[in-house]
Design a protein around this motif. Sequence first.
Motif: not given
Ligand SMILES: *[C@@H]1O[C@H](CO)[C@@H](O)[C@H](O)[C@H]1NC(C)=O
Length: 322
Positions: A64, A66, A252
């Motif tokens: 991740n 993101s 996602t």
């Molecule tokens: C990935 O990281 C983001 C930001 O830290 C968070 O908001 C999100 O829930 C995470 N996604 C997963 C699938 O763990």
Amino acid sequence: MNFLITYLFLSIGVLMAQDEFNTNVSINSAVVIRSRSMSVDFWTPERMKAAKEPVVILPPNGKNTSRSFSISNNGPQATILGRTPAATSPLGRALNVRGRYVATTGRVFWSCSVNIMSYCSASVVASTSGDVIVTAGHCVYDTSTLQWLTNCNWIFVPAYYNGTAPYGKWPAREVAALTSWTQSSPNYNNDVGFVALSLLNGRHITELTGSQSVGFNYPRNQPTYSFGYPLNLDQGEILQVCTGIPGVSKYTTNGYAGQGLSNCYMTGGCSGGPWLQQFDESTGIGVTYSVNSFTYSLAPNTINGPVFDSNIQSLWNYITAR
Ligand SMILES: *[C@@H]1O[C@H](CO)[C@@H](O)[C@H](O)[C@H]1NC(C)=O
Ligand SMILES: *[C@@H]1O[C@H](CO)[C@@H](O)[C@H](O)[C@H]1NC(C)=O
Ligand SMILES: *[C@@H]1O[C@H](CO)[C@@H](O)[C@H](O)[C@H]1NC(C)=O
């Protein structure tokens, strides 16, 4: 395990888990340098039929990375209306019978290396010039080689059918994608490319085929028709359609905010084909608001597409009068 993202065309799957996405979006464009006659003459019926969908590279595991990419369907909903074909279009009668989507949807082809011929789907959308088509970003720009594919004998064939080009083969003259796409870790929310085509026999493509409306910041979860030429159905030789109500994408990672259209069995080759809302089956006219982008191994038989947002609208604003 590895999460597999499959571009709905060929050649590349991409490493998804990489650096932070560049959310500072601007427009990257290029004038096509390949001469038009080379492109058109290259694509014989045999080569068009030989173009395939292909190699997939597994991304690393679902790390991740993101970092708060904000969904930027942040502007007002906007619609640019499509046009009817010119009264002189020889297609007029056929279109009255079969519907405009038949002529506005087609295949794009390119070949960057000897004996490697590739294709995607694309469609004619509203524009000031009457020359603009939309497809996926990965059908105009190769994010692994950082090259415009439009320099590689790239053409659009509206209403492609089984090796034939009933309305001609149209070379590209200018291409535009967002800089968030034209980089080695592209943002899939921006997997969109617009191409301005050359004239053919003195005509703009829209005079012949008409165009579909294009919509930005359109509502999600709306009845949708997705068109394309997937290799898995009729060898990609015949236009196919999936219909349904898309939902939130199961993919996602990295702030992906597109939609997923499930129960759709189109695979590679349908990339870049249009998603239309408000589609009228009797006229074959609707509003293009997304394109086929990729499938995701954890959500089988589901095609993901980016909802055209204000950034994509800026891109259209750039190309419309070029
Ligand atoms: C990935 O990281 C983001 C930001 O830290 C968070 O908001 C999100 O829930 C995470 N996604 C997963 C699938 O763990
Ligand atoms: C966005 O990119 C442009 C061009 O590269 C640069 O001039 C500008 O400072 C950048 N803006 C931000 C907020 O990073
Ligand atoms: C496609 O063309 C081939 C010849 O190239 C022909 O044999 C076949 O029947 C055609 N298929 C369709 C669906 O028209």
